[in-house]
Design a protein around this motif. Structure first.
Motif: not given
Length: 421
Positions: A237-251, A259-267, A284-286
């Motif tokens: 669970i993310y509480n910040l918009p996911p610029i980076v998604g978990p490795h090998q995961s599906e939303p 306008g961001m509906k999916k991570p830009l890249f995975d960890a 990254i958000w910080a």
């Protein structure tokens, strides 16, 4: 009202009193130039008010510590919220001791914001009281963590005095190469502090907005005894918009943001730990939020932050700041040595069966100790004073903050129980 509720009220009271005291310290310093004012009398009167309010804040902070201790049955340093809150309290204790010795009003204008920022940073983490994990159920928790935090608190006061020295002594009008380099590093130090503010602002802003994104990770394990594969579904669970998604995961569910509906890249796969993606996303958000805050301040002030702060220190003797920085570090070093190294190794032997294991937090605690050892050696044997000494004091505390914050956010290890939730 039970002890836990009292501790929460005391925490907020201390935070508000520190904020008020900071404002009073600013008035005490800047108000000397107001019309129809006796500068010395103004500084003396407002200095007393400021110190009284900050002392009341510290008293409330001590009430928080005592009541939370009474409720939980152990000293409140067992997770990131409790430890950072305790560290901010010890910074105020260290500041109060140094202030009583040197009576420098301007020190409060820089020390109070540091304590406030660390308290706000602590409030980002879960505040629930939880039972101690087995490795923490030891008397060494009281000794190791509290002494380490006390030593780091005096390092913080040394950092504040060192940064004040740099703002006082660095020529911000210099155009030569050495002068530009010093100005750049002072500005970078201030920018680093604002990055921490950016982390706090971004977390609280999206938390208030109720933002949430959920990812599903499928982990396949092989049972060699029955020669069968099993798949375990894990949710992140993310509480910040996911610029980076978990490795090998599906939303599973992502709230759109700009306008961001999916991570830009995975960890990347080399990042260790189940929460590596979320931690990298937080960093990254910080940085992004901190950069925006910094640019807004530059736009408002229309000059670098160091150049804007420097005039406030014109009336103070830089040699006093240099001495305060050195004395604070000299007090903190033996305390940190006992807490972060000696007693830590004794506890590690009892908890994990070895004195040293090259855990990331252990390694960075050693790096911190070696750095301050070098600082004191250079100060005493090589005569490092003034600018050189102040630069080392500032850099040393940045190492401390990376040990406390960066290691928890970036690197997984045995001390990860103190990390983000």
């Amino acid at each position: 009202m039970n002890f836990l509720e009292i501790s929460r009220v005391a925490f907020m009271t201390a935070f508000l009193l520190y904020c008020a005291a900071f404002i009073f310290y600013v008035v005490a310093v800047t108000g000397k130039t107001w019309r129809n004012r006796d500068p010395k009398r103004h500084e003396k009167n407002w200095g007393r008010i400021s110190f009284a309010v900050s002392s009341l804040g510290l008293l409330s902070h001590l009430v928080y510590c005592g009541t939370r201790w009474a409720y939980s049955g152990h000293v409140p340093v067992s997770n990131m919220y409790e430890f950072m809150t305790f560290l901010s309290m010890m910074i105020m204790v260290a500041f109060t001791i140094v202030f009583i010795i040197y009576r420098k009003i301007l020190l409060g204008m820089f020390a109070l914001p540091l304590a406030i920022i660390i308290m706000a940073y602590a409030a980002v983490f879960p505040q629930d009281v939880q039972p101690l994990i087995p490795s923490l159920r030891s008397i060494w928790l009281y000794i190791h963590v509290t002494l380490a935090a006390t030593g780091e608190a005096f390092f913080a006061v040394g950092f504040v005095a060192g940064l004040m020295y740099l703002l006082r002594a660095v020529d911000f009008k210099a155009t030569d190469k050495a002068g530009r380099r010093q100005k750049w590093w002072v500005e970078f130090t201030l920018f680093s502090i604002i990055i921490v503010l950016g982390f706090i602002v971004s977390v609280f802003a999206f938390r208030a907005a109720g933002y949430e994104a959920v990812f599903v990770q499928n982990q396949t394990t092989i049972d060699t005894q029955v020669e069968q594969d099993s798949t375990i579904e894990d949710k992140e669970i993310y509480n910040l918009p996911p610029i980076v998604g978990p490795h090998q995961s599906e939303p599973e569910h992502i709230q759109p943001f700009l306008g961001m509906k999916k991570p830009l890249f995975d960890a990347p796969s080399w990042m260790r730990g189940e929460t590596a993606g979320r931690k990298l996303n937080t960093i990254i958000w910080a940085i992004l939020t901190g950069t925006v805050l910094y640019l807004l301040l530059r736009l408002i002030l229309r000059k670098p932050l160091g150049t804007a702060l420097s005039p406030a220190l014109r009336g103070i003797d830089p040699d006093d700041l240099d001495e305060i920085s050195y004395r604070a570090i000299a007090i903190g070093f033996p305390i940190f040595t006992l807490g972060a190294l000696v007693f830590a190794m004794i506890w590690a032997q009892q908890a994990w069966g070895r004195f040293w294991g090259w855990d990331p937090k252990e390694v960075w605690a050693l790096i911190t100790w070696l750095f301050y050892s070098a600082y004191l050696h250079l100060r005493l044997s090589r005569g490092f004073q003034g600018l050189k000494s102040s630069w080392l004091a500032v850099l040393g505390f940045l190492v401390v903050m990376f040990t406390l914050v960066g290691v928890n956010l970036i690197i997984a290890g045995l001390h990860s129980y103190a990390g983000t939730d």
